[in-house]
Design an enzyme around this catalytic site. Sequence first.
Site, PDB file in Angstrom:
ATOM      1  N   ASP A 115     -11.671   2.406   4.255  1.00  0.00           N
ATOM      2  CA  ASP A 115     -12.000   0.836   3.997  1.00  0.00           C
ATOM      3  C   ASP A 115     -13.272   0.545   3.876  1.00  0.00           C
ATOM      4  O   ASP A 115     -13.774  -0.510   3.533  1.00  0.00           O
ATOM      5  CB  ASP A 115     -11.056   0.403   5.089  1.00  0.00           C
ATOM      6  CG  ASP A 115      -9.805  -0.250   4.610  1.00  0.00           C
ATOM      7  OD1 ASP A 115      -9.870  -0.540   3.212  1.00  0.00           O
ATOM      8  OD2 ASP A 115      -9.256  -0.456   5.853  1.00  0.00           O
ATOM      9  N   GLN A 144      -4.531  -1.914   9.817  1.00  0.00           N
ATOM     10  CA  GLN A 144      -4.499  -2.634   8.962  1.00  0.00           C
ATOM     11  C   GLN A 144      -5.173  -4.067  10.137  1.00  0.00           C
ATOM     12  O   GLN A 144      -4.902  -4.344  10.878  1.00  0.00           O
ATOM     13  CB  GLN A 144      -3.364  -3.023   8.798  1.00  0.00           C
ATOM     14  CG  GLN A 144      -3.055  -4.252   7.695  1.00  0.00           C
ATOM     15  CD  GLN A 144      -2.970  -4.225   6.432  1.00  0.00           C
ATOM     16  OE1 GLN A 144      -3.337  -3.626   5.887  1.00  0.00           O
ATOM     17  NE2 GLN A 144      -3.786  -5.599   6.105  1.00  0.00           N
ATOM     18  N   LYS A 199       0.436  -1.186  -0.164  1.00  0.00           N
ATOM     19  CA  LYS A 199       0.334   0.223  -0.010  1.00  0.00           C
ATOM     20  C   LYS A 199       0.560   1.445   0.222  1.00  0.00           C
ATOM     21  O   LYS A 199       0.934   2.415  -0.385  1.00  0.00           O
ATOM     22  CB  LYS A 199      -0.585   0.381   1.294  1.00  0.00           C
ATOM     23  CG  LYS A 199      -2.227  -1.059   0.959  1.00  0.00           C
ATOM     24  CD  LYS A 199      -3.162  -1.195   2.263  1.00  0.00           C
ATOM     25  CE  LYS A 199      -3.794  -2.296   2.178  1.00  0.00           C
ATOM     26  NZ  LYS A 199      -4.379  -2.700   3.903  1.00  0.00           N
TER      27      LYS A 199
END
Length: 285
Positions: free
Chosen positions: A120, A97, A53
């Site tokens: 997200d 994460q 990422k």
Amino acid sequence: MSAHIINGKELVGSVREQLKQEAAALDKQGIKPGLAVILVGDDAASAVYVRNKAKACEEAGIYSAVHRLAAETSQEELLELIQQLNRDDRVHGILVQLPLPRHIHEDTVIDTIDPLKDVDCFHPANVGNLMIGKPGFLPCTPAGVIEILKRMKVEIAGKHAVVVGRSNIVGKPMAMLLLRENATVTICHSKTPDMEQITSQADILVVAVGRARMIKEQHVKPGAVVIDVGMNRLETGKLAGDVDFDDVLETAGMITPVPGCVGPMTITMLLHNTIVSAKRANGLV
């Protein structure tokens, strides 16, 4: 006749080039899209995802800050960092994460992220907007699948789409996005009897269950578009999807390889959401 194997590298490269141009245009206006990623602990797979990422951000011209925290970091310390990032104008997207260490409550962490920075699309407010069709962030993996289908010129409206898997991250939002595109949607899961009878009716089959090579030739309708979201590491160390690629290849009309398609497109949608967030924060959308 073998299925058309979707060229993930080409597709992803095309979308990222567009995002790079958007980020450069914002940069000329003094706006630098920024993504903050929080990694708690030393999960090897998570570390790889975070590295990918950060690399993708750099290549697209997006400011990226990775906050690596020890596995023993308390929930309070993590929540305080998120609150700091919520207040930081340089940060347009916040990503924690997953998975998190057991002593940290995942829902509490997600609820603490500012919905306007939840790139997200895990926050209940954003999930609710998705459900009722209000504009907002779209979850990265399902949005990536829709992007793949559209760029491959797959007709979605009026087609029967079957989603295998009902997770909050992929299965449920995937069904919502396909419904938004006017597909007729069926969801299969671990308690579905005679699953192959249902999947073999699908014009579009999206598989996200986390079980290596579970979907075989008999699960697939001849000519169907098969999107494999799964990523499993075999005992040999090799990566495999949820679809038995070799077994399905002669039956499907179109298929995504694993790795190299849905995964990179997921990261691409994360970049897209970060740029959208930067535009929104500056009154440009």
